[in-house]
Every structure is written in C-alpha cells, then in structure tokens.
Design a protein around this motif. Structure first.
Motif, PDB file in Angstrom:
ATOM      1  N   LYS A 150       2.563   5.935   0.499  1.00 26.04           N
ATOM      2  CA  LYS A 150       2.149   5.711   1.894  1.00 26.04           C
ATOM      3  C   LYS A 150       3.324   5.278   2.755  1.00 26.04           C
ATOM      4  O   LYS A 150       3.475   5.741   3.894  1.00 26.04           O
ATOM      5  CB  LYS A 150       1.034   4.659   1.961  1.00 26.04           C
ATOM      6  CG  LYS A 150      -0.314   5.165   1.479  1.00 26.04           C
ATOM      7  CD  LYS A 150      -1.428   4.191   1.846  1.00 26.04           C
ATOM      8  CE  LYS A 150      -2.778   4.773   1.430  1.00 26.04           C
ATOM      9  NZ  LYS A 150      -3.914   4.027   2.000  1.00 26.04           N
ATOM     10  N   MET A 193      -3.283   8.159   7.112  1.00 21.60           N
ATOM     11  CA  MET A 193      -3.425   7.200   6.010  1.00 21.60           C
ATOM     12  C   MET A 193      -4.022   5.887   6.489  1.00 21.60           C
ATOM     13  O   MET A 193      -3.771   5.428   7.602  1.00 21.60           O
ATOM     14  CB  MET A 193      -2.069   6.939   5.370  1.00 21.60           C
ATOM     15  CG  MET A 193      -1.030   6.361   6.319  1.00 21.60           C
ATOM     16  SD  MET A 193       0.518   5.950   5.467  1.00 21.60           S
ATOM     17  CE  MET A 193       0.776   4.286   6.126  1.00 21.60           C
ATOM     18  N   LEU A 253       0.396  13.243   9.169  1.00 23.91           N
ATOM     19  CA  LEU A 253       0.178  12.006   8.405  1.00 23.91           C
ATOM     20  C   LEU A 253      -1.209  11.487   8.753  1.00 23.91           C
ATOM     21  O   LEU A 253      -1.589  11.485   9.924  1.00 23.91           O
ATOM     22  CB  LEU A 253       1.211  10.955   8.810  1.00 23.91           C
ATOM     23  CG  LEU A 253       0.965   9.524   8.297  1.00 23.91           C
ATOM     24  CD1 LEU A 253       1.431   9.394   6.863  1.00 23.91           C
ATOM     25  CD2 LEU A 253       1.662   8.489   9.171  1.00 23.91           C
ATOM     26  N   PRO A 275       3.568  14.992   3.833  1.00 26.88           N
ATOM     27  CA  PRO A 275       2.189  14.680   4.236  1.00 26.88           C
ATOM     28  C   PRO A 275       1.528  15.862   4.963  1.00 26.88           C
ATOM     29  O   PRO A 275       2.140  16.461   5.845  1.00 26.88           O
ATOM     30  CB  PRO A 275       2.357  13.485   5.178  1.00 26.88           C
ATOM     31  CG  PRO A 275       3.617  12.826   4.740  1.00 26.88           C
ATOM     32  CD  PRO A 275       4.508  13.936   4.259  1.00 26.88           C
ATOM     33  N   PHE A 314       3.315  18.849  10.902  1.00 30.11           N
ATOM     34  CA  PHE A 314       3.389  17.654  10.076  1.00 30.11           C
ATOM     35  C   PHE A 314       2.180  16.798  10.410  1.00 30.11           C
ATOM     36  O   PHE A 314       1.949  16.496  11.591  1.00 30.11           O
ATOM     37  CB  PHE A 314       4.681  16.885  10.378  1.00 30.11           C
ATOM     38  CG  PHE A 314       4.768  15.552   9.682  1.00 30.11           C
ATOM     39  CD1 PHE A 314       5.393  15.448   8.443  1.00 30.11           C
ATOM     40  CD2 PHE A 314       4.214  14.419  10.245  1.00 30.11           C
ATOM     41  CE1 PHE A 314       5.469  14.220   7.786  1.00 30.11           C
ATOM     42  CE2 PHE A 314       4.277  13.191   9.590  1.00 30.11           C
ATOM     43  CZ  PHE A 314       4.908  13.089   8.366  1.00 30.11           C
ATOM     44  N   ILE A 339      -0.392  10.664  12.505  1.00 35.54           N
ATOM     45  CA  ILE A 339       0.692  11.158  13.359  1.00 35.54           C
ATOM     46  C   ILE A 339       0.814  12.659  13.123  1.00 35.54           C
ATOM     47  O   ILE A 339       0.982  13.099  11.987  1.00 35.54           O
ATOM     48  CB  ILE A 339       2.024  10.442  13.040  1.00 35.54           C
ATOM     49  CG1 ILE A 339       1.922   8.947  13.395  1.00 35.54           C
ATOM     50  CG2 ILE A 339       3.189  11.104  13.788  1.00 35.54           C
ATOM     51  CD1 ILE A 339       3.154   8.125  13.055  1.00 35.54           C
ATOM     52  N   PHE A 368      -2.029  -1.941   1.594  1.00 33.84           N
ATOM     53  CA  PHE A 368      -1.002  -1.189   0.866  1.00 33.84           C
ATOM     54  C   PHE A 368       0.349  -1.852   1.130  1.00 33.84           C
ATOM     55  O   PHE A 368       0.530  -2.523   2.154  1.00 33.84           O
ATOM     56  CB  PHE A 368      -0.982   0.290   1.299  1.00 33.84           C
ATOM     57  CG  PHE A 368      -0.011   0.608   2.417  1.00 33.84           C
ATOM     58  CD1 PHE A 368      -0.352   0.338   3.733  1.00 33.84           C
ATOM     59  CD2 PHE A 368       1.219   1.183   2.165  1.00 33.84           C
ATOM     60  CE1 PHE A 368       0.528   0.635   4.765  1.00 33.84           C
ATOM     61  CE2 PHE A 368       2.111   1.480   3.193  1.00 33.84           C
ATOM     62  CZ  PHE A 368       1.767   1.197   4.502  1.00 33.84           C
ATOM     63  N   TYR A 386       6.453   5.896   2.189  1.00 33.15           N
ATOM     64  CA  TYR A 386       7.294   7.102   2.343  1.00 33.15           C
ATOM     65  C   TYR A 386       6.749   7.989   3.449  1.00 33.15           C
ATOM     66  O   TYR A 386       7.492   8.454   4.331  1.00 33.15           O
ATOM     67  CB  TYR A 386       7.360   7.861   1.013  1.00 33.15           C
ATOM     68  CG  TYR A 386       7.563   9.355   1.145  1.00 33.15           C
ATOM     69  CD1 TYR A 386       8.717   9.867   1.736  1.00 33.15           C
ATOM     70  CD2 TYR A 386       6.594  10.258   0.693  1.00 33.15           C
ATOM     71  CE1 TYR A 386       8.898  11.242   1.883  1.00 33.15           C
ATOM     72  CE2 TYR A 386       6.763  11.624   0.823  1.00 33.15           C
ATOM     73  CZ  TYR A 386       7.915  12.113   1.426  1.00 33.15           C
ATOM     74  OH  TYR A 386       8.085  13.464   1.578  1.00 33.15           O
ATOM     75  N   ALA A 387       5.457   8.228   3.413  1.00 35.28           N
ATOM     76  CA  ALA A 387       4.835   9.112   4.407  1.00 35.28           C
ATOM     77  C   ALA A 387       5.006   8.551   5.814  1.00 35.28           C
ATOM     78  O   ALA A 387       5.289   9.295   6.761  1.00 35.28           O
ATOM     79  CB  ALA A 387       3.350   9.288   4.075  1.00 35.28           C
ATOM     80  N   LEU A 388       4.876   7.247   5.948  1.00 40.83           N
ATOM     81  CA  LEU A 388       5.029   6.620   7.262  1.00 40.83           C
ATOM     82  C   LEU A 388       6.473   6.734   7.756  1.00 40.83           C
ATOM     83  O   LEU A 388       6.722   7.119   8.909  1.00 40.83           O
ATOM     84  CB  LEU A 388       4.611   5.152   7.198  1.00 40.83           C
ATOM     85  CG  LEU A 388       4.738   4.391   8.516  1.00 40.83           C
ATOM     86  CD1 LEU A 388       3.741   4.896   9.558  1.00 40.83           C
ATOM     87  CD2 LEU A 388       4.552   2.890   8.301  1.00 40.83           C
TER      88      LEU A 388
END
Lengths: 344, 344
Positions: A226, B175, B173, B302, B171, B162, B222, A228-230
């Motif tokens: 997560k 989460m 994202l 993502p 792209f 995003i 997280f 990383y994705a952010l």
C-alpha cells in the motif's frame, strides 16, 4: 553540539547566504525553513543543507534571486517555472498567490517545476492552516525507494503534507512514503550500526542489513504494497501536473551540480466553516485521550510532537553539531568567503 | 457460485432497484458501481450490498430519486448536499460538474455530505483519467481503525483513490488506510480462521487473533504510525471540507437504518499536457519491467490487476455466490417484492 540562540543562528545563516549572493529577503525565507526544521528536531532538513545551497549557487544550478514565474493556466491553476530559484523562496511566493486565489475560488493549485529543494513540508502546511485554510503539499525526489517486490530504486521518497485548521494548533501531517530516510541509512553507516531487516536492498537488489551497502541500493516503501502504491501515485500525480522529471531521471536535491528537476504541488482549500473546525478540534482531543496500549505512551496526533520539540528548542537553544555550525560560521565570514572565491 | 453474463446480472440488479422505487437512470448508475466491483474481483463493494440499499430506501434513509443539490461556494468549489441520495448517483452528478469546471479553472473540488455509500472509488478515478483528467477521491467511513498505540476504534478505513491518465490504461490507485478490511475480519470469523497477529484488537482493546472477537474491536491502520497518521489526516481533511460527521459519530454505510453522515471529496485537476502523459506512461512501463525480487512475481502497477480481472470476468462471466444472487432475484421479482411490501 553547539547550543545556539535562535537569533544568533538565524543571523549567521542569513549572512552566509547573503555572502553567496542571496538577496536579504530570500536569505530570510531559506533560513526560516532550515531553522524551523532544527527547532522541530528534523536536522536532516536543517542547516546542514546550507553549504550545499551555497555550492549550488556557485555552480550556477541555483539562482539566488529568482522567485519563480507564475502563469495562471486557469482561474485556479498556477503553473510555476521556478527559474532555478531557492526552493522555499519560489514555494512561498506560489503559495501566497494560490492562498489568496482560493479565498474566492474555494480551491487553487500551484504546480511548480525547476526550483530547488523546498525543505520541510510541515512548515508550509502549518502556516496555511494557521491562517484558516487547508493545504495538501506534495513533492518528488530522487529515486531511492524500490517498488514493492522489485529490486531497484525507482520511486522517490515522495513526502505528503496535509495541514488542517484546528485548535489549539493546526493538524499537520508531514511524512515521506519511504519506510526510513536515506539520512537514517547514512547515519547507521556512519555509526557502523546494522539496519533493521526489511529496511533496504543493496546495489544488487538483495536484502541487506549492512548500512554501507544500502547507500548504493534502495530503501523500502513504508507500509508494504500500500505504501508503495501511494508513493508511486504521488510520483505520477506530481509529474503529470508539473511535467517534471520522474523516477530515476530526477536530479538536484542531493547533489551540488545538477539542475533540480523534481516537481512540487500545493493545493489550498477553504474549509466548510467554523462548525467543522470545532468538530475537528474536539475529535483530535478525543484521539489524544484515547486509552493507550502502553500506559506510558499516550496516543499522538501528527504535528504535536514537533510543536513540543519546537517550544523546548526555543527555550533551550538550538543544538547544532559543531562541524555543521563551523561550516556556516566560515560561510558567514566575509574574509573566508572572499578568499575562497578567489581560489576558485 | 453462480456464473452470470454481465447483461443478465445488470438487468436483474436494475429491476430490483426499480422495484424499490429507484428511477431507471439512477438504478443503472448504482448497478454499474456494483458490477464493476464484481468484475474487478472486489465483491465487498459488489452486489452483496444491493439488498441493503433497498432496505435503506424502505427505511427512508436513502432517497432513490435524489441526485444532490450543488452550490458553488466559489468558482472551483462545489458544495453538495446529497439529499440522502444513492451514493453513486450523487457522486457522478457532482463529478460531472467539477470535471467540466476544471477544464477552464484547472482544478475543481466537490465536497459532498448527506449521501449514501459511494462504492468502489477506483471506478471514479478510472472514468476521469480515461477522459484525460486527474482525480483525487476521498471518503470517510464508520470508525473501525484504532489510532497507532491506541486501544479503541476511532478512525475510518478512509480510502484514497488517485487516477492519472496514462497509456495503455490510466493509473488507478484505490486503497483503504486500514491494514485489512472489516470484510476480511468477518470472512475469517465465518471460516473460523485465526487472524494474522497485528491485524486487530478485541472489544477491550487487547491484541487478538480471534476473528469473532475482532468484529467488536478495532482493526489496525496499514503501515504502522505513518498509515495511522495518513488515515487520520484524511478523516479531518474530509470533515473540514464537508462538515460531515467524524470518528465514532459516523453512521450509515454499514447499517440499514441510520442516515449516512460521512463525507466524500473529489478533486479534479488538469494535467500539464501530452509530454507529461508520455513520460508517465513510459515510467509505469519501466516499473512493470523492474527486476522482481521473486522471478515468478512481476512488479505490479496499481490498477493493472483489476483490469486483468475485469477482462477475465467479462469473458468468463461473473461469479456471484448463490445466496447473494438469490436475494437479488427475489428483489427483482415483482410478485415477491409486492407481497413483501404488503407484509410491512
């Protein structure tokens, strides 16, 4: 460690920058960023960076006088060419414009390219939130972080800051999307201390606890896939808005010789009104009062610890390592600086 | 598991919603959100939520016809009273307005309160990015997450999405800022499977691996303290912009009886131009090609996995658990629905 009065440290930094050709007002703004980081216990963003700013000016990759050229790409979108200016100088100039604009439009963004390292994001968030607006601040950096499940540094440490008005003080988040900073890796290497497993990879892309090996490798994103994705999302978001360099093409925040080509994004928003502010403040107090897992460690709201550190530092004086301070004193001494310039 | 053609599933969902009093266009929009979640392998945001939407309409806490009332609080700030409307109906209406506005202003925001659960954020991000704009989407939820170092659920799972234009696909994202979802906790409880240590606390605030006990407790953020800080920042950011409920006062996304009082925020931005788009796309391809730690597990960007799942589902049909599908079939059957209504 040298314990210094704030005013003494400030005067020396300003003088060092002025001797490097920085106009007084710009020197004040840059010094403010450095010293506010010191006050908050964030020396990685403090005065240790000043000599590099001076070097960058001498090398022609930082323009000490530039304040950036803003173009409104729409009523609420300020496109900023930083003109190689000092980061905080360009950033505060852009921020002032969009903060004023957001008062009538409700939201405004500044997309900044071609300026130097803008320093600790928390300060921008705090200043905006203290005046009753919300700030989202993003900036990219050299690629130091490996993608989750990858073996190579390809993503910046890409910090995000969020400032929201609240009482008795604004809410201020300021965090990198890396698990640790490259500064921490260097610090471990200098102390020959092993890294915590999972922090870093070596230059071959293999996990390592050897801090010296990790300096040429990659650090982990925070929070696994997560985080990383952010971090990746912020990398492409900033690049898409600023047309700045991306990934391994980013240069100029760690070296003294290359033009800084990362991007910075500020978004200022108007909050809903005073009722929302009261409810946010009450909620943050409830969070602080949440029963802690460890009775000795109360739950912390982002920004609180930095404020406590700031007040303590203002009372006790700044603690700056002798070597770091000596470098600044030399740069602030007209005779040293002139003789150095003659040698070059 | 029932394997269904997309069109068959869609028709049944739309009919079920229409029988509950939802105008056809609104039923289509809500169904779209459910089915796109199913296609992407996100059943927690899929058709299993449809019966609750119907219940909420019957209970008067969701208005099937409302589309929300937007007021421009500034040229670029749309303040939206969702009028208890269905989440996706209100959200897409607001999004269309700010996407159009951002084309001239460069950025626009919608701050939405008083609407129902808006579903999987990825879909909004993807739709906006497919049309060449950037989306940042935020929404709050019931307090299910404990502060880092705290013993009580006080923060929402507060997801962030995003979307950034890129080729061959945007792209995206999407989460939550919780380590796991409450759905995963329930799933473990149903299977009597133990939780991974660190996932959750019980009702007393003590760490537990007993999934049944965790249902009344709290789930972890997280990424430790950073993920907590981010989730909290999004909570206060959304509340400050929308004047929605906050923390433990949030209701109505998990139950069938209470007015939904969380907030949703969309920010649409114009990217810098086609050069930035090309560079973002090339960078994402380089990330995909990054040498993986495990040769059998390529590095993932993502949104990629969701697209693969979507294409597979469209070809193979949707897999919906028999019980879930049976509920929808009953709701879509005029005679069942009428006799049920007569009983009430």
């Amino acid at each position: 460690m040298k314990a210094l009065e704030f005013d003494e440290a400030s005067a020396a930094c300003i003088q060092a920058l002025e001797l490097a050709g920085v106009p007084t007002e710009n020197a004040r703004i840059q010094t403010d960023l450095f010293l506010e980081a010191e006050l908050r216990g964030r020396p990685s963003h403090g005065v240790q960076r000043l000599p590099r700013v001076v070097e960058r000016i001498r090398n022609g990759v930082a323009d000490p006088a530039a304040t950036g050229r803003g173009t409104w790409r729409g009523d609420s979108f300020l496109d900023v060419d930083g003109q190689r200016g000092l980061g905080p100088v360009v950033a505060f100039a852009a921020l002032a414009q969009i903060a004023a604009r957001a008062k009538t439009t409700g939201i405004a963004v500044a997309a900044i390219r071609n300026c130097n390292h803008i320093g600790m994001l928390a300060l921008y968030a705090e200043r905006i939130a203290q005046k009753g607006q919300i700030l989202i601040a993003l900036t990219t950096s050299e690629a130091l972080v490996h993608p989750w499940g990858g073996r190579r540094a390809m993503v910046g440490t890409n910090p995000v800051a969020i400032g929201v008005p609240a009482q008795p003080r604004p809410f201020v988040l300021d965090m990198a999307t890396s698990l640790v900073s490259m500064g921490q890796i260097h610090d471990h290497a200098n102390r020959r201390a092993p890294l915590v497993p999972g922090w870093a990879l070596d230059a071959n892309g293999d996990p390592t606890t050897d801090a010296a090996a990790a300096r040429d490798g990659a650090i982990a994103p925070f929070g696994g896939p997560k985080g990383y994705a952010l971090g990746l999302a912020l990398e492409v978001l900033v690049a898409s808005l600023t047309d700045s360099a991306i990934g391994r093409d980013v240069r100029g925040t760690l070296d003294a010789t290359q033009i800084c080509n990362k991007g910075d994004v500020f978004i200022v928003l108007e909050p809903a009104g005073s009722a929302a502010g009261v409810s946010v403040s009450a909620y943050l107090d409830a969070i602080r009062a949440c029963e802690p897992a460890d009775p000795g460690r109360p739950v912390v709201v982002p920004g609180d610890r930095a404020q406590v550190a700031r007040e303590r530092s203002l009372a006790a004086g700044l603690s700056i390592p002798d070597g770091v301070w000596q470098d600044i004193v030399e740069l602030a001494n007209p005779s040293t600086t002139i003789s150095q310039a003659n040698h070059e």
